[in-house]
Design a protein around this motif. Structure first.
Motif, short mmCIF file in Angstrom:
data_model
loop_
_atom_site.label_atom_id
_atom_site.label_comp_id
_atom_site.label_asym_id
_atom_site.label_seq_id
_atom_site.Cartn_x
_atom_site.Cartn_y
_atom_site.Cartn_z
N GLN A 175 6.84 55.87 13.13
CA GLN A 175 6.83 54.91 12.02
C GLN A 175 6.33 55.56 10.74
O GLN A 175 6.88 55.36 9.66
N GLN A 176 5.29 56.37 10.89
CA GLN A 176 4.73 57.04 9.72
C GLN A 176 5.75 58.00 9.09
O GLN A 176 5.86 58.12 7.87
N ILE A 177 6.50 58.66 9.96
CA ILE A 177 7.51 59.61 9.44
C ILE A 177 8.62 58.84 8.71
O ILE A 177 9.11 59.26 7.66
N ILE A 178 8.95 57.66 9.24
CA ILE A 178 9.94 56.81 8.54
C ILE A 178 9.37 56.39 7.18
O ILE A 178 10.03 56.51 6.15
N ASP A 179 8.11 55.93 7.22
CA ASP A 179 7.47 55.48 5.98
C ASP A 179 7.40 56.60 4.94
O ASP A 179 7.51 56.35 3.74
N ASN A 180 7.21 57.82 5.43
CA ASN A 180 7.15 58.95 4.51
C ASN A 180 8.52 59.39 4.03
O ASN A 180 8.64 60.30 3.21
N GLY A 181 9.56 58.80 4.62
CA GLY A 181 10.91 59.07 4.15
C GLY A 181 11.65 60.21 4.84
O GLY A 181 12.67 60.67 4.35
N TYR A 182 11.14 60.66 5.96
CA TYR A 182 11.80 61.78 6.64
C TYR A 182 12.53 61.38 7.92
O TYR A 182 12.97 62.23 8.68
N ALA A 183 12.63 60.07 8.15
CA ALA A 183 13.36 59.64 9.34
C ALA A 183 14.06 58.33 9.01
O ALA A 183 13.66 57.62 8.09
N TYR A 184 15.09 58.05 9.77
CA TYR A 184 15.86 56.83 9.52
C TYR A 184 16.26 56.21 10.84
O TYR A 184 16.28 56.88 11.88
N VAL A 243 19.00 54.13 13.13
CA VAL A 243 20.39 53.74 13.30
C VAL A 243 20.52 53.04 14.64
O VAL A 243 20.30 53.65 15.69
N GLY A 244 20.78 51.77 14.60
CA GLY A 244 21.03 51.02 15.84
C GLY A 244 19.93 51.15 16.87
O GLY A 244 20.20 51.34 18.06
N GLY A 245 18.70 51.11 16.44
CA GLY A 245 17.59 51.15 17.39
C GLY A 245 17.12 52.53 17.76
O GLY A 245 16.18 52.70 18.52
N THR A 246 17.79 53.57 17.22
CA THR A 246 17.34 54.94 17.45
C THR A 246 16.79 55.50 16.14
O THR A 246 17.36 55.26 15.08
N VAL A 247 15.71 56.27 16.26
CA VAL A 247 15.09 56.85 15.07
C VAL A 247 15.39 58.35 15.03
O VAL A 247 15.12 59.06 15.99
N TYR A 248 15.98 58.79 13.93
CA TYR A 248 16.32 60.20 13.78
C TYR A 248 15.47 60.86 12.71
O TYR A 248 15.17 60.25 11.68
N PHE A 249 15.16 62.11 12.96
CA PHE A 249 14.45 62.90 11.96
C PHE A 249 15.49 63.53 11.05
O PHE A 249 16.48 64.11 11.53
N PRO A 307 8.87 48.50 24.52
CA PRO A 307 9.16 47.81 23.25
C PRO A 307 8.67 48.62 22.06
O PRO A 307 7.67 49.34 22.17
N SER A 308 9.40 48.51 20.97
CA SER A 308 9.02 49.22 19.76
C SER A 308 9.49 48.42 18.55
O SER A 308 10.24 47.46 18.73
N PRO A 309 9.09 48.83 17.36
CA PRO A 309 9.58 48.12 16.16
C PRO A 309 11.10 48.16 16.05
O PRO A 309 11.70 47.38 15.31
N TRP A 310 11.74 49.07 16.80
CA TRP A 310 13.20 49.24 16.67
C TRP A 310 13.93 48.74 17.90
O TRP A 310 15.09 49.06 18.12
#
Length: 501
Positions: A138-147, A149-155, A211-214
């Motif tokens: 989540q922190q990496i997403i918040d920092n803008g380095y991850a996104y 897509v359909g419940g999967t988080v990519y770096f 379970p996760s935020p995604w």
RNA sequence: GGUCCUGUGGCCGAGUGGCUAGGCAAAGCUCUGCAAAAGCUUCUACAGCGGUUCGAAUCCGCUCGGGACCUCCA
């Protein structure tokens, strides 16, 4: 004493080791993925780090040694859509994934124990740190380095690379890395070819999901080490280790994740151990050339002539530097076995010497030349370990001392040729190195009191027979013991000793 | 293709430009009732070709060979 120098993969050279916190060392080593038996190649890495851990303690550091157990999230295929290794194996064997994890974790610990490796001070599991991994993603997403897509988080590797060199650990440029990758197919949902998953959406068929935020899912492989190392060692720690095969992908991604999350390079010194090979080819699960420790200890592997003890194998590994490949063969193991026996017997002999406190007289003058030679060789133990843990050189110095020890035993050299200090020093250093740092121990526990009594009886009978020149009887005793694997030796002073093969 | 590592005496393997690595195997000698062990001695190699240097296994270049990583693996 010289300073400890170690080879840092990051700089590709030896550096003087300076801990972040004085007198303390934090070290993280990538542990096994427990979905199948560990093979000897895996063991080599853990034995190498065991010696590094022991040495750091020996030179006085307080060490926090973290080695994880990967029990979730390690994907089977090379794409981010495969099943997790545990789920697959569990389905295959109709077991709970956690039964798979338990079985191989127990097996791993048993093998490590046989090799006499010390347990890490913390041994965290991926499944025990799901929330930490989610928080980090989540922190990496918040920092803008991850996104997402359909419940999967990519770096987002390419974005990261604009600010920090992604391929820094293995000295590769992003363009070169991209060249080696296939084109994204129509099925791919990630933006960049090098992007990797921090969190993976689970389908209904996945046995392990949280379970996760995604949505429901499971962690990607690389995030566990970043999350757990930060939790137990901090945002920046001293040493991170693992097999060389992990550097290009796993460790590269760890650096990127931690940097993207905490804005600091996580590790000061990266240590990578080289591979164990069989006929020059890397031992690996996928190549099918793996030796199981059990096969080695029992000698049941088709490529082996006989069984080899865990200490034999450990010694075999010590004869090679950890950053060199080590080729596994019968001949090499047999040579190591004989070498270890010779060294260990000399060590036991040395332990038995009693320093002579008698004032040197004309007859028992200290041989200064010899005394200096011994001190020099003993001093080399520390020097060589400080030079990037060169165990092979330490052993060479030890072997050079073996003739000195045996000559004292045979009375070719008197104990008083050495000063009391030198003898005591040699005894202490041999013990420290062989037992504490190298982690070797006597193969045969011959301290069974009853067996010793029986042996003493046989020795007495044989002595009597020899005294009467009854060589038929004396030879019979010795020959039959030989057949049982017990070597009886006549010593120079008329005594007898025995050893077990 | 890219990033690296590597090529050492019969075998395994250390090697920071100048000093015997070491282990195993082999041979000889000593010790010994014999044997084993042990001690002493011998076998002195650096893939090839150039270059740098007073001097290179060690540095540089080229050639040839082996391997790893770039895709799951310690």
């Amino acid at each position: 004493m010289s300073e400890l120098k170690l080879y840092n993969t990051l700089s590709r050279q030896k550096e003087i080791f300076e801990p972040i916190v004085k007198n303390h060392v934090g070290i993280y080593v990538c542990g096994p993925t427990v979905y199948s038996d560990v093979h000897l190649g895996n063991c080599r890495t853990f034995i190498s780090f065991d010696i590094i851990y022991r040495y750091l303690k020996y030179i006085g550091y307080k060490v926090r040694y973290v080695r994880n157990i990967t029990d979730a999230g390690h994907l089977e295929g090379d794409r981010d859509e495969g099943d997790d290794k545990f789920s697959k194996k569990a389905r295959l064997e109709q077991l709970e994934p956690m039964e798979i994890v338990q079985r191989y974790t127990v097996g791993f610990h048993k093998v490590m124990d046989l090799f006499n490796t010390l347990p890490p001070t913390i041994e965290p599991t991926a499944t025990g740190h799901i929330t930490e991994q989610i928080r980090m993603a989540q922190q990496i997403i918040d920092n803008g380095y991850a996104y997402v897509v359909g419940g999967t988080v990519y770096f987002d590797v390419e974005k990261y690379n604009k600010e920090k060199p992604y391929g820094i650990l293995t000295n590769r440029k992003l363009e070169d890395l991209l060249e080696g990758t296939r084109e994204l197919g129509g099925q791919d949902e990630k933006k960049g070819r090098l992007d990797f998953a921090l969190w993976i959406k689970a389908g209904p068929e996945h046995l392990m999901q949280w379970p996760s935020p995604w949505g429901m899912g499971f962690p990607g492989w690389h995030i566990e080490c970043s999350a757990m190392s930060e939790k137990y060692l901090g945002k920046q720690f001293d040493i991170h280790g693992g097999g060389m095969d992990l550097a290009a992908t796993h460790h590269t991604n760890e650096i990127a994740q931690s940097q993207a999350c905490y804005h600091v390079s996580p590790v000061r010194y990266w240590i990578h151990t080289n591979m164990l090979t069989v006929n020059g080819v890397r031992m690996s699960k996928s190549a099918g050339n793996g030796f199981l420790p059990e096969e080695l200890f029992s000698g049941s592997h088709p490529l082996l002539d006989k069984a080899y003890s865990p200490m034999n194998v450990r010694f075999f590994m010590l004869q090679t530097h950890y950053r060199s490949t080590l080729d596994f063969s019968n001949e090499a193991l047999q040579a190591a076995e004989k070498g270890l026996k010779r060294l260990w017997e000399a060590y036991e002999t040395l332990t038995g010497f009693v320093p002579d406190n008698v004032q040197p007289s004309a007859n028992n003058m200290i041989d200064t030349g010899l005394d200096e030679k011994v001190r020099k060789l003993v001093g080399e133990f520390d020097e060589n370990m400080n030079d990037d843990f060169n165990t092979a050189k330490v052993l060479a110095s030890m072997f050079e001392l073996v003739p000195v020890i045996n000559s004292i035993k045979d009375k070719t050299i008197t104990v008083t040729s050495l000063s009391t200090d030198t003898l005591t020093l040699m005894q202490a250093k041999f013990k420290s190195y062989l037992e504490d740092v190298f982690g070797l121990k006597a193969v045969n526990e011959a301290d069974n009191a009853k067996l010793q009594g029986v042996m003493q009886l046989l020795i007495d009978i044989r002595k009597e027979a020899k005294g009467k020149k009854d060589f038929v009887t004396s030879d019979k005793i010795r020959n039959q013991l030989t057949a049982l694997g017990i070597a009886l030796k006549d010593e120079k002073d008329g005594g007898m000793s025995y050893s077990f093969d």
